[in-house]
Design a protein around this motif. Structure first.
Motif, PDB file in Angstrom:
ATOM      1  N   UNK A 572       1.230  -1.200   0.068  1.00 13.07           N
ATOM      2  CA  UNK A 572       0.140  -0.136   0.643  1.00 13.07           C
ATOM      3  C   UNK A 572       0.789   1.599  -0.568  1.00 13.07           C
ATOM      4  N   UNK A 573       0.346   2.158  -0.628  1.00 15.29           N
ATOM      5  CA  UNK A 573       1.299   3.385  -0.704  1.00 15.29           C
ATOM      6  C   UNK A 573      -0.012   4.627  -0.702  1.00 15.29           C
ATOM      7  N   UNK A 574       0.384   5.632   0.756  1.00 14.09           N
ATOM      8  CA  UNK A 574       0.113   6.199   1.084  1.00 14.09           C
ATOM      9  C   UNK A 574       1.247   7.533   1.159  1.00 14.09           C
ATOM     10  N   UNK A 575      -0.623   8.777   0.560  1.00 20.02           N
ATOM     11  CA  UNK A 575       0.511  10.404   1.175  1.00 20.02           C
ATOM     12  C   UNK A 575       0.225  10.529   2.231  1.00 20.02           C
ATOM     13  N   UNK A 576       1.087  10.073   3.021  1.00 18.99           N
ATOM     14  CA  UNK A 576       0.726  11.330   4.776  1.00 18.99           C
ATOM     15  C   UNK A 576       0.363  12.031   4.539  1.00 18.99           C
ATOM     16  N   UNK A 577       0.555  12.683   4.263  1.00 16.58           N
ATOM     17  CA  UNK A 577       0.802  14.373   3.640  1.00 16.58           C
ATOM     18  C   UNK A 577      -0.598  14.866   3.427  1.00 16.58           C
ATOM     19  N   UNK A 578      -1.326  14.201   3.007  1.00 18.29           N
ATOM     20  CA  UNK A 578      -3.092  14.411   2.213  1.00 18.29           C
ATOM     21  C   UNK A 578      -4.142  14.371   3.327  1.00 18.29           C
ATOM     22  N   UNK A 579      -3.878  13.116   4.065  1.00 17.90           N
ATOM     23  CA  UNK A 579      -4.436  13.393   4.945  1.00 17.90           C
ATOM     24  C   UNK A 579      -4.225  12.840   6.572  1.00 17.90           C
ATOM     25  N   UNK A 580      -3.222  13.525   6.589  1.00 20.68           N
ATOM     26  CA  UNK A 580      -2.778  13.236   8.281  1.00 20.68           C
ATOM     27  C   UNK A 580      -2.091  13.626   7.820  1.00 20.68           C
ATOM     28  N   UNK A 581      -1.042  14.423   9.192  1.00 17.28           N
ATOM     29  CA  UNK A 581      -0.115  15.474   9.875  1.00 17.28           C
ATOM     30  C   UNK A 581       1.131  15.099   9.040  1.00 17.28           C
ATOM     31  N   UNK A 582       1.720  15.693   7.661  1.00 16.89           N
ATOM     32  CA  UNK A 582       3.110  15.098   7.257  1.00 16.89           C
ATOM     33  C   UNK A 582       3.437  16.455   6.472  1.00 16.89           C
ATOM     34  N   UNK A 583       4.520  17.259   6.523  1.00 18.34           N
ATOM     35  CA  UNK A 583       4.941  18.192   5.420  1.00 18.34           C
ATOM     36  C   UNK A 583       4.691  17.500   4.057  1.00 18.34           C
ATOM     37  N   UNK A 584       4.278  18.618   2.987  1.00 16.82           N
ATOM     38  CA  UNK A 584       4.217  17.594   1.749  1.00 16.82           C
ATOM     39  C   UNK A 584       5.406  17.383   1.003  1.00 16.82           C
ATOM     40  N   UNK A 585       4.429  15.920   0.329  1.00 18.91           N
ATOM     41  CA  UNK A 585       5.350  15.362  -0.035  1.00 18.91           C
ATOM     42  C   UNK A 585       6.534  13.692   0.672  1.00 18.91           C
ATOM     43  N   UNK A 586       5.215  14.386   2.121  1.00 20.21           N
ATOM     44  CA  UNK A 586       5.845  13.371   3.372  1.00 20.21           C
ATOM     45  C   UNK A 586       4.822  12.075   2.896  1.00 20.21           C
ATOM     46  N   UNK A 587       5.438  10.918   2.495  1.00 22.83           N
ATOM     47  CA  UNK A 587       4.285   9.679   2.285  1.00 22.83           C
ATOM     48  C   UNK A 587       5.208   8.110   2.599  1.00 22.83           C
ATOM     49  N   UNK A 588       4.403   7.065   2.777  1.00 20.96           N
ATOM     50  CA  UNK A 588       5.031   6.119   3.146  1.00 20.96           C
ATOM     51  C   UNK A 588       4.748   4.762   2.239  1.00 20.96           C
ATOM     52  N   UNK A 589       5.761   3.870   2.338  1.00 22.00           N
ATOM     53  CA  UNK A 589       5.004   2.023   1.571  1.00 22.00           C
ATOM     54  C   UNK A 589       4.920   1.364   2.151  1.00 22.00           C
ATOM     55  N   UNK A 590       3.434   0.523   2.891  1.00 23.17           N
ATOM     56  CA  UNK A 590       3.896   0.065   3.566  1.00 23.17           C
ATOM     57  C   UNK A 590       4.058  -1.315   2.846  1.00 23.17           C
ATOM     58  N   UNK A 591       4.607  -2.244   4.071  1.00 23.91           N
ATOM     59  CA  UNK A 591       4.447  -3.511   3.023  1.00 23.91           C
ATOM     60  C   UNK A 591       3.944  -4.906   4.101  1.00 23.91           C
ATOM     61  N   UNK A 592       3.259  -5.680   3.216  1.00 29.26           N
ATOM     62  CA  UNK A 592       3.026  -7.200   4.103  1.00 29.26           C
ATOM     63  C   UNK A 592       2.815  -7.797   2.907  1.00 29.26           C
ATOM     64  N   UNK A 593       4.015  -8.763   2.506  1.00 31.31           N
ATOM     65  CA  UNK A 593       4.317  -9.840   2.048  1.00 31.31           C
ATOM     66  C   UNK A 593       5.067 -10.840   2.359  1.00 31.31           C
ATOM     67  N   UNK A 594       4.562 -12.138   2.220  1.00 29.92           N
ATOM     68  CA  UNK A 594       4.554 -13.125   2.645  1.00 29.92           C
ATOM     69  C   UNK A 594       5.938 -13.431   2.112  1.00 29.92           C
TER      70      UNK A 594
END
Length: 921
Positions: A572-594
């Motif tokens: 899952x890729x998330x624009x943390x800055x779009x919906x939570x508190x983070x500076x612009x362009x702050x994003x995260x990649x979440x991995x749940x891959x066996x």
């Protein structure tokens, strides 16, 4: 109607979306009632009526206040006694202090004296208006829920015992609130956002004695499969811990039990942090509670960055701005230093100079911060990005997809996915989302469309080449997939599929129990557990027997189950800055891959290195760390407020007779076809019937509508969406929005939205509606006809949305399946000799309708809707051309108005055919 069925100001309970709104309005109404009673005097004509109203309001608040530490049971009983004694002045004083403390948040910072002597200072500062330094120095406040069915005396003993454990050096301060039953505990953790820890004692009961319907509704969020009715008394404590972990996984739970170690060890205790065995060691409990909250409060990288900024450092590397030296020594840019302040420059350093940590090879505080983020968002690994989610998307695609792999992707996804697929050399199969022609927007790709494409590829013997399914959840317009169903049924067809969920607009969803059920990481974790159960294995085996020798249509119609040996591979890729508190362009990649460790890790790190700057912005990384802290400690509260704000807008537009004349909030029925709404829910608010519980449809429907996205139909105003956005909302009222369509504008609430912001928006819409009414009143017959014509063109004569036509044969593999070589077409267009331009006019349309084939050499992306309506290598259909000619937007990426559409010439297509043939040979 009795007041205990009301919320004050003439509102009935059904007018309130949440109990939190009801509580605040009741206290506000009680304060107004007491002020009126004071003015009336004890012998006034209306005194008796006002006193009865005050008594009814206190009675109505009683079942709500059970779940909060402030003002507390003792103070509440004190208020009742004051009213019985007709001590109006003292009661009014206490009520005013409570109402102001709740509104301002003052009870979080200091003890508010309510019983006994009270001071005269009632001017509590609103917590949000205090200076940053003053708020930062205060000790954060939270509440601890103790679950135990005890009498009033023992309840006081429990609270006093925990209070006595407080120490001056404690980093936080908390108060206890006691709930008697399993149901009350579940209501409390879903109602009271101040709760950060739950202590479950052995004496609890099962059912709540609280009969207030708006509170009972919270139990619906636990889910049909998690009913409390079947619990045995000896399982109440462990089962409650498990349920709390399911609905509020960020909370700390502590179980006090008299059962044996052996019995407890075999039970599912959810995220229970510690078990205490039949003891009253309040100091140990107190220390564990503080330690658990501190675990979430820690921000490894932000703290390291603050410490770094305090160090005296000589700068001999490539950043003159570091320590602010290039600014402080300047005669011309002092205003920059004054605007930003010194800390941002003191915290600037080069990643290669040492002293902190490297984003590319994290071993210290960045690694710790990413581990904390993985815990918060439910992933196995989390990676920070400082270049936005566009870069995150390219990283994941490059790491997972090899040249020639087939990827299924929704065509109206973000353009970064299309470019990522070009770079990876994927063979692309575009999935058609259902169109909403009347609003000029697309919904999402139905499961039947996804399964159909997979079955088509299976029939062609190409299933082994299918690598990934890439979907947007949720879409810009708020359409949310049933993630569980999609992954289950796709894995039933190909058990090692990789899923990339673009959750750019959905990072906040993790922190609401209803939303969380439709997030990629939550479903991945649940699917891992489900696939291991013998019940699932038996069900899958039975289904396989039923589907033996069945045709593809039977597979398409069935609710498929994934095989027990399916691999759960989810990103899952998330624009943390779009919906939570983070500076612009702050994003995260979440991995749940066996298979991440064995198959992907090295490729992922190479892709990460490819797309991540060697000079990442440390301020963005720190903001991601702090944003994670915030949502682990108060994300639940903030998301609840966000949803409440959106629902308030829905209700205001629907109920206001003038607003409903020109505006309409699109409902789930408007945006999701009936066949995808199994629950039958058509709208979240109805003027006649009130509110619909959103979890009713979120539990079952194929698609649901995120209520925090408010798509407002504005065609009846005579303005198109883009004009309404820029010329009306922005230029006249300073209201900023992102997304429009031909006849709609999209408002999005977020965790920073306030009730004042909502009130201002409604005020603006009412003012616009009034002006439109006045203009129509004064309009001539011809002016009215012109207005009606504009409205008709926006509401009734909207150009139909085009489907994806097909890739030209020069860019397709042999056979009937639809995958195309996007990369070959993209790079072929680099050669100017291979391309021509054609003007966008009726003559071109006649050529296409006459059977001539023209092939796009570029991505054509109009804003709005903001996704490609043409991609390189795609045949231009008459339908697409008509849509482009009807567009009234000024921004179309990839299109040159002075030259026209860029298309491949015959030379290019012959060259592509030759290259393809050589590749096959």
């Amino acid at each position: 109607m009795k007041l205990h069925d009301q919320g004050g100001r003439g509102h009935t309970i059904r007018d309130y979306y949440s109990a939190s709104q009801l509580r605040m309005d009741r206290w506000s109404t009680l304060r107004e009632t007491m002020e009126s009673l004071q003015r009336a005097g004890p012998a006034g004509r209306s005194a008796d009526k006002l006193a009865r109203r005050a008594a009814e309001l206190l009675e109505a608040l009683a079942p709500i206040e059970l779940y909060f530490a402030f003002p507390g049971a003792a103070a509440f009983e004190h208020m009742r006694r004051l009213l019985e004694a007709r001590n109006i002045d003292d009661l009014s004083h206490v009520v005013r202090r409570v109402a102001r403390a709740l509104t301002s948040g003052a009870y979080r910072r200091r003890s508010i004296q309510l019983v006994g002597e009270t001071g005269d200072n009632e001017d509590f500062e609103d917590e949000s208006t205090l200076p940053v330094d003053a708020r930062a120095l205060g000790r954060p406040y939270f509440e601890v829920l103790v679950v135990d069915d005890v009498n009033e005396h023992h309840e006081r003993f429990l609270k006093a015992s925990l209070q006595r454990m407080r120490r001056v050096e404690d980093p936080f301060i908390y108060e206890a609130v006691v709930a008697p039953s399993v149901e009350d505990a579940l209501i409390a953790v879903l109602f009271n956002p101040n709760i950060q820890a739950v202590v479950v004692r052995p004496g609890l009961s099962l059912k709540s004695r609280n009969k207030l319907d708006i509170l009972k509704r919270y139990l619906d969020r636990v889910g049909d499969d998690e009913t409390v009715d079947a619990m045995e008394p000896w399982d109440y404590g462990p089962e409650l811990c498990r349920l709390i972990a399911r609905i509020r996984p960020e909370l700390d739970a502590y179980l006090i039990t008299d059962r044996s170690v052996e019995e407890i060890a075999g039970l599912d205790l959810g995220l229970c942090r510690r078990v205490f065995y039949n003891q009253e060691d309040f100091l140990e409990l107190h220390l564990n509670i503080l330690r658990g909250v501190n675990r979430r409060y820690k921000t490894p990288f932000f703290s390291a960055l603050k410490e770094y900024s305090k160090q005296p450092t000589g700068v001999f590397h490539a950043m003159p701005i570091s320590r602010g030296k290039s600014i402080s020594r300047s005669h011309w840019i002092q205003d920059m230093g004054a605007f930003y302040g010194p800390n941002i420059f003191l915290a600037e350093t080069s990643a290669t100079s040492g002293g902190l940590d490297s984003l590319l090879e994290p071993r210290g505080p960045i690694k710790e911060a990413q581990l904390a983020a993985a815990r918060a968002f439910g992933s196995k690994q989390t990676f920070f990005a400082t270049n936005g989610t566009s870069t995150c998307n390219k990283i994941v695609v490059q790491a997972l997809v090899r040249p020639g792999d087939i990827v299924l992707v929704d065509r109206d996804c973000h353009k970064s996915h299309h470019y990522g697929l070009v770079l990876a050399g994927a063979q692309v199969v575009y999935l058609e989302s259902y169109p909403l022609h009347e609003y000029s927007m697309y919904g999402a790709a139905p499961l039947s469309e996804i399964k159909g494409k997979l079955l088509e590829l299976r029939a062609a013997g190409k299933l082994d080449r299918v690598r990934m399914v890439l979907l947007t959840n949720c879409t810009f317009d708020g359409i949310v997939y049933n993630v569980q169903r999609v992954m289950q049924e796709c894995l039933a067809i190909k058990k090692d599929l990789v899923f990339l969920w673009d959750e750019a607009w959905f990072a906040f969803a993790r922190f609401d129990p209803t939303y969380r059920e439709r997030t990629a990481m939550e479903v991945a974790n649940r699917l891992r557990q489900t696939l291991r159960t013998p019940e699932h294995a038996a069900a899958w085996k039975a289904q396989q027997e039923a589907l033996r020798d069945a045709d593809d249509q039977a597979w398409l119609d069935a609710r498929l189950l994934a095989p027990p040996d399916a691999r759960v591979r989810v990103y899952a890729t998330q624009s943390t800055h779009k919906t939570l508190t983070a500076l612009r362009q702050g994003s995260m990649i979440h991995v749940n891959d066996q298979d991440f460790k064995g198959e992907v890790e090295e490729a992922f790190h190479e892709a990460y290195m490819t797309h991540t700057s060697t000079s990442p912005n440390y301020q963005i990384i720190a903001s991601l760390d702090v944003g994670r802290r915030q949502v682990e400690l108060e994300g639940f509260e903030f998301v609840q407020r966000q949803i409440e704000s959106a629902m308030a807008i829905r209700r205001a537009v629907a109920d206001h007779p003038l607003l409903s004349r020109y505006f309409r909030v699109l409902s789930p029925a408007d945006m999701i076809p009936e066949r995808h709404r199994e629950s039958g829910v058509t709208r979240y608010y109805d003027k006649e019937r009130g509110w619909t519980d959103i979890w009713e449809c979120w539990a079952s429907d194929e698609f649901v509508l995120d209520p925090t996205r408010i798509t407002l139909l504005v065609g009846a105003t005579g303005w198109d969406g883009d004009t309404f956005k820029t010329k009306v909302l922005m230029d006249r009222y300073g209201i900023q929005i992102n997304k429009t369509s031909r006849n709609t504008v999209l408002f999005m609430t977020n965790i920073g939205t306030t009730r004042s912001s909502v009130a201002y928006l409604i005020e603006v819409l009412v003012e616009i509606a009034k002006e439109l009414d006045e203009v129509q009143d004064d309009a001539s017959k011809m002016e009215r006809l012109a207005f009606e014509k504009r409205v008709s063109s926006l509401i009734e004569h909207v150009p139909p949305l085009p489907d994806f036509s097909r890739f030209h044969d020069a860019f397709r593999s042999p056979g009937a399946t639809p995958e195309g070589d996007l990369r070959a077409a993209f790079f072929l267009a680099y050669d100017e000799e291979m391309c021509d331009y054609v003007e966008l006019d009726e003559k071109l349309l006649e050529r296409l309708e006459g059977g001539e084939e023209l092939v796009s050499a570029a991505f054509i992306i109009p804003y709005p809707p903001g996704f490609p309506i043409l991609v390189p290598g795609q045949v231009i259909s008459p339908q697409i051309l008509r849509f482009m000619m009807a567009l009234d937007v000024s921004e179309i990426h990839g299109f040159r108005p002075d030259l026209g559409l860029r298309v491949f010439n015959e030379k290019a297509l012959k060259s592509a055919e030759k290259t393809k043939s050589n590749g096959r040979s």
